[in-house]
Scaffold this motif. Structure first.
Motif, PDB file in Angstrom:
ATOM      1  N   TYR A  48       0.845  -1.181   0.000  1.00 51.29           N
ATOM      2  CA  TYR A  48       0.000   0.000   0.000  1.00 51.29           C
ATOM      3  C   TYR A  48       0.885   1.238   0.000  1.00 51.29           C
ATOM      4  O   TYR A  48       1.919   1.264   0.672  1.00 51.29           O
ATOM      5  CB  TYR A  48      -0.923   0.006   1.217  1.00 51.29           C
ATOM      6  CG  TYR A  48      -2.102  -0.912   1.042  1.00 51.29           C
ATOM      7  CD1 TYR A  48      -3.222  -0.503   0.335  1.00 51.29           C
ATOM      8  CD2 TYR A  48      -2.096  -2.193   1.569  1.00 51.29           C
ATOM      9  CE1 TYR A  48      -4.302  -1.343   0.151  1.00 51.29           C
ATOM     10  CE2 TYR A  48      -3.163  -3.051   1.396  1.00 51.29           C
ATOM     11  CZ  TYR A  48      -4.278  -2.616   0.684  1.00 51.29           C
ATOM     12  OH  TYR A  48      -5.330  -3.459   0.509  1.00 51.29           O
ATOM     13  N   GLU A  49       0.468   2.251  -0.745  1.00 55.69           N
ATOM     14  CA  GLU A  49       1.276   3.466  -0.823  1.00 55.69           C
ATOM     15  C   GLU A  49       0.574   4.598  -0.086  1.00 55.69           C
ATOM     16  O   GLU A  49      -0.573   4.935  -0.375  1.00 55.69           O
ATOM     17  CB  GLU A  49       1.503   3.863  -2.289  1.00 55.69           C
ATOM     18  CG  GLU A  49       2.409   5.082  -2.412  1.00 55.69           C
ATOM     19  CD  GLU A  49       2.630   5.490  -3.860  1.00 55.69           C
ATOM     20  OE1 GLU A  49       3.769   5.417  -4.334  1.00 55.69           O
ATOM     21  OE2 GLU A  49       1.638   5.871  -4.506  1.00 55.69           O
ATOM     22  N   MET A  73      -6.075   4.223   5.596  1.00 55.78           N
ATOM     23  CA  MET A  73      -5.274   3.653   6.682  1.00 55.78           C
ATOM     24  C   MET A  73      -4.216   4.651   7.161  1.00 55.78           C
ATOM     25  O   MET A  73      -3.871   5.594   6.466  1.00 55.78           O
ATOM     26  CB  MET A  73      -4.560   2.383   6.214  1.00 55.78           C
ATOM     27  CG  MET A  73      -5.482   1.219   5.957  1.00 55.78           C
ATOM     28  SD  MET A  73      -4.578  -0.307   5.633  1.00 55.78           S
ATOM     29  CE  MET A  73      -3.805   0.071   4.096  1.00 55.78           C
ATOM     30  N   ARG A  74      -3.674   4.328   8.347  1.00 59.06           N
ATOM     31  CA  ARG A  74      -2.593   5.139   8.888  1.00 59.06           C
ATOM     32  C   ARG A  74      -1.271   4.627   8.345  1.00 59.06           C
ATOM     33  O   ARG A  74      -1.037   3.432   8.278  1.00 59.06           O
ATOM     34  CB  ARG A  74      -2.605   5.063  10.418  1.00 59.06           C
ATOM     35  CG  ARG A  74      -1.659   6.045  11.093  1.00 59.06           C
ATOM     36  CD  ARG A  74      -1.754   5.923  12.610  1.00 59.06           C
ATOM     37  NE  ARG A  74      -3.043   6.378  13.137  1.00 59.06           N
ATOM     38  CZ  ARG A  74      -3.355   7.674  13.339  1.00 59.06           C
ATOM     39  NH1 ARG A  74      -2.484   8.621  13.049  1.00 59.06           N
ATOM     40  NH2 ARG A  74      -4.539   8.004  13.833  1.00 59.06           N
ATOM     41  N   CYS A  75      -0.385   5.550   7.945  1.00 60.64           N
ATOM     42  CA  CYS A  75       0.928   5.170   7.421  1.00 60.64           C
ATOM     43  C   CYS A  75       1.866   4.856   8.584  1.00 60.64           C
ATOM     44  O   CYS A  75       1.965   5.638   9.528  1.00 60.64           O
ATOM     45  CB  CYS A  75       1.481   6.331   6.588  1.00 60.64           C
ATOM     46  SG  CYS A  75       3.224   6.181   6.215  1.00 60.64           S
ATOM     47  N   PRO A  76       2.549   3.713   8.542  1.00 59.50           N
ATOM     48  CA  PRO A  76       3.451   3.365   9.647  1.00 59.50           C
ATOM     49  C   PRO A  76       4.677   4.279   9.711  1.00 59.50           C
ATOM     50  O   PRO A  76       5.344   4.353  10.736  1.00 59.50           O
ATOM     51  CB  PRO A  76       3.860   1.929   9.338  1.00 59.50           C
ATOM     52  CG  PRO A  76       3.634   1.758   7.881  1.00 59.50           C
ATOM     53  CD  PRO A  76       2.508   2.677   7.504  1.00 59.50           C
ATOM     54  N   LYS A  77       4.968   4.972   8.599  1.00 59.10           N
ATOM     55  CA  LYS A  77       6.167   5.804   8.578  1.00 59.10           C
ATOM     56  C   LYS A  77       5.874   7.231   9.057  1.00 59.10           C
ATOM     57  O   LYS A  77       6.478   7.715   9.999  1.00 59.10           O
ATOM     58  CB  LYS A  77       6.757   5.826   7.168  1.00 59.10           C
ATOM     59  CG  LYS A  77       8.169   6.362   7.143  1.00 59.10           C
ATOM     60  CD  LYS A  77       8.724   6.248   5.739  1.00 59.10           C
ATOM     61  CE  LYS A  77      10.103   6.883   5.664  1.00 59.10           C
ATOM     62  NZ  LYS A  77      10.450   7.185   4.276  1.00 59.10           N
ATOM     63  N   CYS A  78       4.928   7.916   8.381  1.00 58.77           N
ATOM     64  CA  CYS A  78       4.684   9.318   8.746  1.00 58.77           C
ATOM     65  C   CYS A  78       3.531   9.454   9.736  1.00 58.77           C
ATOM     66  O   CYS A  78       3.325  10.524  10.300  1.00 58.77           O
ATOM     67  CB  CYS A  78       4.436  10.171   7.498  1.00 58.77           C
ATOM     68  SG  CYS A  78       2.879   9.806   6.686  1.00 58.77           S
ATOM     69  N   GLY A  79       2.765   8.364   9.953  1.00 64.13           N
ATOM     70  CA  GLY A  79       1.701   8.398  10.945  1.00 64.13           C
ATOM     71  C   GLY A  79       0.441   9.106  10.501  1.00 64.13           C
ATOM     72  O   GLY A  79      -0.504   9.244  11.272  1.00 64.13           O
ATOM     73  N   HIS A  96       5.452   6.439   1.170  1.00 66.00           N
ATOM     74  CA  HIS A  96       6.018   5.205   1.725  1.00 66.00           C
ATOM     75  C   HIS A  96       5.158   4.003   1.315  1.00 66.00           C
ATOM     76  O   HIS A  96       3.932   4.068   1.336  1.00 66.00           O
ATOM     77  CB  HIS A  96       6.057   5.332   3.252  1.00 66.00           C
ATOM     78  CG  HIS A  96       6.527   4.097   3.950  1.00 66.00           C
ATOM     79  ND1 HIS A  96       7.775   3.563   3.733  1.00 66.00           N
ATOM     80  CD2 HIS A  96       5.919   3.286   4.854  1.00 66.00           C
ATOM     81  CE1 HIS A  96       7.906   2.470   4.481  1.00 66.00           C
ATOM     82  NE2 HIS A  96       6.801   2.287   5.163  1.00 66.00           N
ATOM     83  N   ARG A  97       5.831   2.912   0.902  1.00 70.19           N
ATOM     84  CA  ARG A  97       5.105   1.701   0.518  1.00 70.19           C
ATOM     85  C   ARG A  97       5.309   0.624   1.565  1.00 70.19           C
ATOM     86  O   ARG A  97       6.426   0.381   1.981  1.00 70.19           O
ATOM     87  CB  ARG A  97       5.575   1.220  -0.857  1.00 70.19           C
ATOM     88  CG  ARG A  97       5.207   2.216  -1.947  1.00 70.19           C
ATOM     89  CD  ARG A  97       5.562   1.747  -3.321  1.00 70.19           C
ATOM     90  NE  ARG A  97       5.003   2.686  -4.300  1.00 70.19           N
ATOM     91  CZ  ARG A  97       4.970   2.473  -5.609  1.00 70.19           C
ATOM     92  NH1 ARG A  97       5.464   1.360  -6.081  1.00 70.19           N
ATOM     93  NH2 ARG A  97       4.444   3.356  -6.422  1.00 70.19           N
ATOM     94  N   HIS A  98       4.236  -0.022   1.980  1.00 70.54           N
ATOM     95  CA  HIS A  98       4.356  -0.975   3.100  1.00 70.54           C
ATOM     96  C   HIS A  98       3.297  -2.070   3.008  1.00 70.54           C
ATOM     97  O   HIS A  98       2.314  -1.949   2.276  1.00 70.54           O
ATOM     98  CB  HIS A  98       4.180  -0.217   4.424  1.00 70.54           C
ATOM     99  CG  HIS A  98       2.808   0.382   4.569  1.00 70.54           C
ATOM    100  ND1 HIS A  98       1.831  -0.180   5.342  1.00 70.54           N
ATOM    101  CD2 HIS A  98       2.238   1.479   4.009  1.00 70.54           C
ATOM    102  CE1 HIS A  98       0.725   0.545   5.268  1.00 70.54           C
ATOM    103  NE2 HIS A  98       0.935   1.554   4.461  1.00 70.54           N
ATOM    104  N   TRP A 101      -5.939   7.906   1.956  1.00 62.59           N
ATOM    105  CA  TRP A 101      -6.433   6.826   1.087  1.00 62.59           C
ATOM    106  C   TRP A 101      -5.233   6.183   0.424  1.00 62.59           C
ATOM    107  O   TRP A 101      -4.603   6.785  -0.434  1.00 62.59           O
ATOM    108  CB  TRP A 101      -7.415   7.377   0.048  1.00 62.59           C
ATOM    109  CG  TRP A 101      -8.731   7.710   0.659  1.00 62.59           C
ATOM    110  CD1 TRP A 101      -9.157   8.942   1.068  1.00 62.59           C
ATOM    111  CD2 TRP A 101      -9.786   6.791   0.959  1.00 62.59           C
ATOM    112  NE1 TRP A 101     -10.422   8.828   1.600  1.00 62.59           N
ATOM    113  CE2 TRP A 101     -10.825   7.529   1.553  1.00 62.59           C
ATOM    114  CE3 TRP A 101      -9.948   5.405   0.786  1.00 62.59           C
ATOM    115  CZ2 TRP A 101     -12.013   6.936   1.968  1.00 62.59           C
ATOM    116  CZ3 TRP A 101     -11.124   4.821   1.207  1.00 62.59           C
ATOM    117  CH2 TRP A 101     -12.153   5.573   1.791  1.00 62.59           C
ATOM    118  N   GLN A 102      -4.895   4.965   0.818  1.00 63.67           N
ATOM    119  CA  GLN A 102      -3.688   4.327   0.312  1.00 63.67           C
ATOM    120  C   GLN A 102      -4.024   3.377  -0.826  1.00 63.67           C
ATOM    121  O   GLN A 102      -4.886   2.521  -0.700  1.00 63.67           O
ATOM    122  CB  GLN A 102      -2.989   3.571   1.449  1.00 63.67           C
ATOM    123  CG  GLN A 102      -2.671   4.499   2.600  1.00 63.67           C
ATOM    124  CD  GLN A 102      -1.773   3.854   3.623  1.00 63.67           C
ATOM    125  OE1 GLN A 102      -1.321   2.736   3.481  1.00 63.67           O
ATOM    126  NE2 GLN A 102      -1.485   4.590   4.680  1.00 63.67           N
TER     127      GLN A 102
END
Ligand SMILES: [Zn+2]
Length: 206
Positions: free
Chosen positions: A157-158, A185-191, A164-166, A195-196
């Motif tokens: 997911y981007e 979703m919440r991004c694990p990198k920038c928090g 960030h892709r995770h 919409w990913q």
């Protein structure tokens, strides 16, 4: 990658190390059937076990993927080719998984639509209608966790905020709002929450 050649190479290295298929399997905590599948070119060693296998056979992963001991001259070139090939194979496998998900979705939704049409057009007792609709929901209920697992595992997911892709946790895929495969979703990198989008590769350049 040539699986037959790799298989022959594995067999050759195993014999050089004076191991039977069974002994090699025992060292790696797997079945001798798995070893036999590699050696006949029917399957590739799992990436999780590849390094351990190389260690036992006293070769490196690059040799293994080439199916021969690679000389220093073309080592980097071969390494690059093998890495790219592995990435490509993972992407193709992911693509297949995502296609499977679509087929699963269609197989689940068709009976639902059919049952609704039957219930709405054919005169019948109310309880019977409920049973028919209820039964047609069952495949959907069974398939949903599998479909979500596919969506979590296949590709990445981007994050719309930082790019960030995770691979998200199953729980975040399960709980998030979504439109098709785009998930909030919440991004694990920038928090940040965004919409990913689903993407196939980890790096942007591909
Ligand atoms: Zn982010």
């Amino acid at each position: 990658m040539d699986q037959i050649k790799i298989g022959k190479f594995i067999a050759e290295c195993r014999k050089k190390a004076n191991l039977t298929q069974m002994q090699l399997a025992e060292k790696l905590n797997i079945t001798d059937r798995a070893v036999s599948k590699w050696e006949t070119g029917k399957a590739m060693p799992d990436s999780a076990i590849m390094l351990e296998l190389c260690d036992v056979l006293k070769i490196n992963a690059n040799d293994l993927l080439c199916g021969e001991v690679v000389t220093m001259d073309n080592y980097n070139k071969e390494l690059e080719n093998n890495l790219l090939e592995m990435i490509k194979q993972k992407e193709q496998a992911d693509k297949r998984l995502l296609r499977t998900e679509i087929v699963m979705g269609i197989c689940c939704i068709l009976p639902l639509i059919a049952s609704l049409i039957i219930v709405l057009t054919v005169p019948m007792e109310e309880w019977l209608g409920s049973v028919i609709v209820g039964a047609s929901v069952v495949p959907l209920l069974i398939a949903t966790p599998f479909a979500l697992k596919i969506e979590q595992k296949a590709g990445y997911y981007e994050c719309q905020k930082c790019g960030h892709r995770h691979i998200p946790k199953y729980s975040s895929v399960f709980c998030s709002m979504h439109i098709n495969r785009t998930r909030y979703m919440r991004c694990p990198k920038c928090g940040k929450i965004s919409w990913q989008k689903k993407v196939l590769s980890k790096e942007k350049k591909f």
